[in-house]
Scaffold this motif. Structure first.
Motif, mmCIF file in Angstrom:
data_model
loop_
_atom_site.group_PDB
_atom_site.id
_atom_site.type_symbol
_atom_site.label_atom_id
_atom_site.label_comp_id
_atom_site.label_asym_id
_atom_site.label_seq_id
_atom_site.Cartn_x
_atom_site.Cartn_y
_atom_site.Cartn_z
ATOM 1 N N PRO A 168 0.820 -1.220 0.000
ATOM 2 C CA PRO A 168 0.000 0.000 0.000
ATOM 3 C C PRO A 168 0.855 1.272 0.000
ATOM 4 O O PRO A 168 1.812 1.376 0.776
ATOM 5 C CB PRO A 168 -0.804 -0.120 1.304
ATOM 6 C CG PRO A 168 -0.866 -1.591 1.570
ATOM 7 C CD PRO A 168 0.453 -2.141 1.105
ATOM 8 N N GLY A 169 0.524 2.192 -0.891
ATOM 9 C CA GLY A 169 1.238 3.461 -0.960
ATOM 10 C C GLY A 169 2.550 3.418 -1.699
ATOM 11 O O GLY A 169 3.263 4.421 -1.754
ATOM 12 N N VAL A 170 2.883 2.269 -2.266
ATOM 13 C CA VAL A 170 4.157 2.106 -2.964
ATOM 14 C C VAL A 170 3.899 1.581 -4.366
ATOM 15 O O VAL A 170 3.167 0.603 -4.548
ATOM 16 C CB VAL A 170 5.092 1.126 -2.219
ATOM 17 C CG1 VAL A 170 6.407 0.953 -2.981
ATOM 18 C CG2 VAL A 170 5.356 1.609 -0.797
ATOM 19 N N GLU A 171 4.491 2.226 -5.353
ATOM 20 C CA GLU A 171 4.417 1.733 -6.728
ATOM 21 C C GLU A 171 5.503 0.676 -6.903
ATOM 22 O O GLU A 171 6.687 0.982 -6.761
ATOM 23 C CB GLU A 171 4.618 2.872 -7.724
ATOM 24 C CG GLU A 171 4.435 2.456 -9.169
ATOM 25 C CD GLU A 171 4.654 3.594 -10.155
ATOM 26 O OE1 GLU A 171 4.410 3.386 -11.364
ATOM 27 O OE2 GLU A 171 5.081 4.694 -9.713
ATOM 28 N N THR A 172 5.106 -0.541 -7.185
ATOM 29 C CA THR A 172 6.081 -1.626 -7.268
ATOM 30 C C THR A 172 6.325 -2.046 -8.717
ATOM 31 O O THR A 172 5.446 -1.953 -9.569
ATOM 32 C CB THR A 172 5.627 -2.834 -6.445
ATOM 33 O OG1 THR A 172 4.344 -3.275 -6.897
ATOM 34 C CG2 THR A 172 5.542 -2.473 -4.968
#
Length: 304
Positions: A168-172
């Motif tokens: 969540p909250g992170v572009e992977t």
């Protein structure tokens, strides 16, 4: 059945005390065992080349550090499993260290340290955190802990690993090129494997946006030293914050010591705390004896 500990003596005394409290009937030896054939659990940083013959009944090797790249996994007998250290303090310390490094690079600390040495009072850049893209290579326990710690500052957070992750909250990313092209501060927390050895090279640095920075707290052999110096001197990279090198310590005449755009620390980002480390090993032995999953068990084919 016995435990043999072959690392720091001071830390070993704490291990011995904890084992005496939890496993009073399990012999715990430091440095050497009177009967090597009794050793089933080895707690160590290095493994002798003749480990198979020396400890014929060995079942588990526990690393006293977070990494296991110091072991030649292919040379170990199949009957022996390897366990990496999952002491919670390691992740806590890495959160602190990488947050320090990212904020230091974000606020141009290497520039100001260098200016102070030259008695210069010059104002540098002031970039909003929301405009800064911070990318973490390695999304295991440490990578996720670091991303969580950085979240409150408002950075654009990105993460890269070979396998897909949902954070969540992170572009992977699994596409390394796409990840690097959108990263302003790159944090390397990768384990050392054949695929990650020398991964921080000229090609990788050229893929980053011009003026990007590097935080390296993974493993020393992942970094091409000359490629980093060239990238800094040519302006492709603005600065670097390093906690690991190869070799350690560096030779006295190495370029990193005096480079004005490098902050260098002596492999202190995360250090195993004795009591928590002992408890991790104890929990691993308890799991082994109970036939349940062992925390930190290494997948030999992956190398971590």
């Amino acid at each position: 059945m016995a435990v043999l500990y072959t690392s720091d003596e001071t830390r070993g005394a704490v291990f011995a005390e904890r084992f005496a409290a939890v496993f009073p009937d399990l012999p715990f030896y430091q440095s050497e065992a009177p009967r090597p054939e009794d050793v089933e659990f080895l707690v160590t940083w290095t493994v002798p080349g003749n480990v198979d013959k020396l400890y014929p009944n060995l079942k588990l090797i526990f690393s006293v550090g977070a990494g296991v790249d110091q072991f030649d996994l292919a040379a170990l007998p199949d009957r022996v499993s390897v366990v990496r250290m999952l002491e919670p303090g390691i992740a806590e310390q890495m959160r602190e260290y990488v947050t320090l490094a990212v904020l230091g690079l974000h606020r141009d600390l290497p520039r100001y340290i260098n200016q102070q040495a030259g008695a210069q009072w010059l104002v540098g850049r002031n970039v909003a955190a929301k405009s800064r893209r911070v990318g973490v290579m390695g999304l295991g326990q440490l990578g996720k802990a670091v991303l969580e710690a950085l979240s409150p500052f408002g950075f654009q957070l990105k993460g890269w690993a070979r396998r897909q992750h949902d954070i969540p909250g992170v572009e992977t990313f699994t596409d390394l090129g796409a990840f690097l092209a959108g990263t302003d501060i790159l944090v390397c927390l990768l384990p050392l494997t054949p695929a990650t050895t020398a991964i921080l090279d000229a090609k990788l640095f050229s893929t980053l946006p011009r003026g990007a920075s590097l935080v390296h707290a993974g493993r020393g052999r992942q970094l091409d030293h000359q490629a980093l110096v060239d990238a800094l001197d040519e302006g492709q990279l603005a600065s670097a914050w390093l906690d690991v090198t190869h070799p350690e310590p560096l030779p006295a005449d190495h370029a990193f010591w005096a480079h004005p755009q490098i902050v260098l620390t002596p492999h202190i980002a995360s250090q195993t705390r004795a009591t928590e480390g002992a408890d991790h090993v104890i929990s691993g032995i308890q799991a082994f004896l109970a036939g349940t999953p062992i925390p930190g068990l290494v997948e030999r084919e992956r190398g971590y």
